[in-house]
Scaffold this motif. Structure first.
Motif, PDB file in Angstrom:
ATOM      1  N   ALA A 111      39.364   2.160  37.593  1.00  0.00           N
ATOM      2  CA  ALA A 111      38.601   3.403  37.451  1.00  0.00           C
ATOM      3  C   ALA A 111      39.005   4.421  38.506  1.00  0.00           C
ATOM      4  O   ALA A 111      39.221   5.602  38.205  1.00  0.00           O
ATOM      5  CB  ALA A 111      37.103   3.106  37.541  1.00  0.00           C
ATOM      6  N   LEU A 112      39.124   3.973  39.748  1.00  0.00           N
ATOM      7  CA  LEU A 112      39.523   4.880  40.824  1.00  0.00           C
ATOM      8  C   LEU A 112      40.941   5.392  40.596  1.00  0.00           C
ATOM      9  O   LEU A 112      41.232   6.577  40.819  1.00  0.00           O
ATOM     10  CB  LEU A 112      39.441   4.161  42.168  1.00  0.00           C
ATOM     11  N   GLY A 113      41.829   4.511  40.161  1.00  0.00           N
ATOM     12  CA  GLY A 113      43.210   4.918  39.931  1.00  0.00           C
ATOM     13  C   GLY A 113      43.350   5.921  38.814  1.00  0.00           C
ATOM     14  O   GLY A 113      44.088   6.908  38.930  1.00  0.00           O
ATOM     15  N   VAL A 114      42.650   5.680  37.707  1.00  0.00           N
ATOM     16  CA  VAL A 114      42.713   6.603  36.570  1.00  0.00           C
ATOM     17  C   VAL A 114      42.148   7.971  36.958  1.00  0.00           C
ATOM     18  O   VAL A 114      42.718   9.016  36.618  1.00  0.00           O
ATOM     19  CB  VAL A 114      41.952   6.019  35.359  1.00  0.00           C
ATOM     20  N   ALA A 115      41.028   7.965  37.690  1.00  0.00           N
ATOM     21  CA  ALA A 115      40.456   9.236  38.147  1.00  0.00           C
ATOM     22  C   ALA A 115      41.431   9.967  39.066  1.00  0.00           C
ATOM     23  O   ALA A 115      41.599  11.189  38.972  1.00  0.00           O
ATOM     24  CB  ALA A 115      39.135   8.976  38.873  1.00  0.00           C
ATOM     25  N   ALA A 116      42.109   9.232  39.942  1.00  0.00           N
ATOM     26  CA  ALA A 116      43.071   9.856  40.854  1.00  0.00           C
ATOM     27  C   ALA A 116      44.288  10.387  40.100  1.00  0.00           C
ATOM     28  O   ALA A 116      44.841  11.431  40.462  1.00  0.00           O
ATOM     29  CB  ALA A 116      43.504   8.858  41.919  1.00  0.00           C
ATOM     30  N   LEU A 117      44.715   9.687  39.060  1.00  0.00           N
ATOM     31  CA  LEU A 117      45.828  10.188  38.248  1.00  0.00           C
ATOM     32  C   LEU A 117      45.469  11.531  37.615  1.00  0.00           C
ATOM     33  O   LEU A 117      46.286  12.457  37.589  1.00  0.00           O
ATOM     34  CB  LEU A 117      46.180   9.177  37.151  1.00  0.00           C
ATOM     35  N   LEU A 118      44.248  11.634  37.100  1.00  0.00           N
ATOM     36  CA  LEU A 118      43.816  12.878  36.466  1.00  0.00           C
ATOM     37  C   LEU A 118      43.681  14.007  37.489  1.00  0.00           C
ATOM     38  O   LEU A 118      44.159  15.121  37.266  1.00  0.00           O
ATOM     39  CB  LEU A 118      42.487  12.656  35.739  1.00  0.00           C
ATOM     40  N   PHE A 119      43.032  13.702  38.614  1.00  0.00           N
ATOM     41  CA  PHE A 119      42.846  14.733  39.637  1.00  0.00           C
ATOM     42  C   PHE A 119      44.151  15.045  40.358  1.00  0.00           C
ATOM     43  O   PHE A 119      44.306  16.123  40.933  1.00  0.00           O
ATOM     44  CB  PHE A 119      41.781  14.288  40.645  1.00  0.00           C
TER      45      PHE A 119
END
Length: 481
Positions: A111-119
């Motif tokens: 979850a943290l990684g996917v959010a960081a990819l988007l941001f």
């Protein structure tokens, strides 16, 4: 400041650089000398050995220190202010709870990684990391285990997007130097960045996190917020202690909603995208230089300005509804105390890398690698890797390599897709082996509370597997087209 004319050959310069790195590690890890003192000392000694004129050594030291400090100090300061407000008001906890509720506890790192990819699409690595830091720490505190399980997937996602995907400056500059299409590089770079992140970061972080225990640091944001958004206030109406220590009473206030926190995080995302996207459009000729409206939006998107605006918005929507302005100011003031060491050490890391760059090692190494007689994509990766290891800066390694092989790329008559693969190979080489001459190494080390040995065993390993994964993917496409 321009590089000096090297007084030694490439091999000697490489030995000097290797000796400087070895001495630095010895002073920090064996002698236990403070990293800031060690970095400044080794920078002076390196400048002397390389042959800088004595009168030019102070300027050479300030070259890397001031440029790094100028970009890092404001960014880290505003970032920790924002993070502290999110922490004490419960905003970080709300965001973490929502992410975990959607993905599940076992998928918290994902979850943290996917959010960081988007941001991370428009936001630079260091800016994204400092904004996401309170969220990473909140999730890590909640579920326990090594901080690496949660920190590396997010940090690696920002690193992957920053290195490979336009509109970040590195791939855009490489595309311009090689005559490639930014649009094609974007279309190719996104899936490559995601795939290399999954293999080289997420899977590797699980392995490292299971074997190396890194505790969650409390210096930046204090102890974990209880999720109810409590802010300390004393009974006399004076400014309270935001950590709830002493005799201060606590004031229960409802934490902000998920929508509020998400919109707050979107503020720097949108503002910074103004600068990066408009800069890309100008470089590619879509926009003419000097457009006043574009210059104004670029100003708003300049990272320190964007974070300043975000902090002001955070004060309005997180702080003031829950505390008096004097208490909010105390919270912000307390947030600034622990970051002095981070800023100075990161600046000193930039000083060391700057001295190496000004020594002429990059130019000497580039000249000796100009004709390796190997496949163009492998040559691009090898040159970028060696330049990255020698002088530390990923951006310098990327742009120098692109300029060095531009002639060979033009002679080969490559199409846009193949040129995009060359850019990715260069970016991959410029990503690997981050170590003590890279200011980013020190930023990660201090943010996550890791000593130098642990950072080498974790961060350096992870960015290396990230870069290697991206290169292998690009090489695979190269071989079939």
């Amino acid at each position: 400041m321009e590089a000096i004319d090297p007084a030694y050959g490439t091999a000697t310069l490489l030995l000097i650089a290797a000796g400087a790195v070895a001495l630095l590690l010895f002073l920090i890890m064996k002698v236990k000398l403070h990293a800031f003192v060690a970095l400044v000392l080794v920078s002076v000694l390196t400048a002397l050995v390389v042959g800088f004129p004595l009168a030019d050594i102070p300027a050479a030291m300030m070259f890397g220190f001031s440029s790094t400090l100028g970009s890092v100090a404001l960014l880290v300061a505003f970032g920790v202010m924002l993070g502290r407000l999110m922490e004490v008001t419960g905003g970080a906890q709300v965001l973490a709870d929502t992410l975990i509720g959607r993905f599940g506890e076992k998928r918290a790192p994902l979850a943290l990684g996917v959010a960081a990819l988007l941001f991370g699409f428009p936001i630079f690595f260091d800016a994204g990391l400092v904004v996401f830091l309170p969220i990473i720490l909140t999730v890590a505190r909640r579920f326990g285990g090594s901080l690496l399980l949660y920190a590396l997937p997010a940090a690696g996602a920002f690193a992957a997007m920053h290195a490979i995907v336009p509109p970040h400056p590195g791939p855009v500059a490489a595309a311009e130097a090689l005559g490639g299409s930014v649009g094609v590089i974007l279309l190719v770079g996104i899936p490559v960045a995601v795939a290399s992140w999954y293999v080289g970061v997420l899977l590797v972080s699980r392995y490292l996190g299971a074997r190396i225990d890194v505790s969650v640091p409390v210096a930046l944001f204090g102890e974990v917020n209880d999720g109810r958004g409590q802010i300390a206030r004393d009974g006399e109406g004076e400014t309270g202690d935001s950590t709830g220590s002493g005799a201060a009473a606590r004031m229960d206030r409802k934490p902000p909603s998920f929508r509020t926190v998400l919109l707050l995080l979107l503020v720097p995302l949108v503002l910074i995208s103004f600068d990066t996207v408009l800069d890309t459009l100008t470089v590619t000729g879509v926009l003419e230089e000097g457009e006043s409206w574009a210059a104004f939006l670029s100003l708003l998107g300049h990272t320190p300005v964007a974070l300043l605006i975000t902090v002001l918005v955070a004060i309005a929507v997180l702080g003031r509804p829950r505390a008096r302005m004097t208490e909010v100011t105390k919270i912000l003031d307390d947030a600034l105390g622990p970051i002095c060491s981070i800023i100075l050490i990161t600046g000193a890391g930039g000083m060391f890398g700057g001295v190496l760059r000004l020594s002429g090692i990059g130019d000497a190494l580039s000249g000796s690698l100009a004709d390796l007689g190997i496949s163009l994509i492998v040559q691009a990766f090898v040159i970028a890797t060696l330049l990255r290891v020698a002088q530390g800066s990923a951006t310098v390694a990327l742009t120098t390599t692109a300029g060095l092989i531009a002639g060979a790329v033009a002679e080969a008559g490559l199409g846009d897709f193949q040129t995009a693969l060359i850019v990715i190979a260069i970016a991959a080489g410029a990503t690997v082996l981050s170590h003590v001459n890279d200011s980013g190494f020190w930023l990660v080390s201090r943010f996550f509370g890791m000593d130098e040995r642990t950072t080498l065993k974790t961060w350096t390993v992870m960015v290396t597997t990230l870069g290697l994964s991206a290169f292998v993917i690009a090489l695979g496409f190269w071989m079939v087209v």
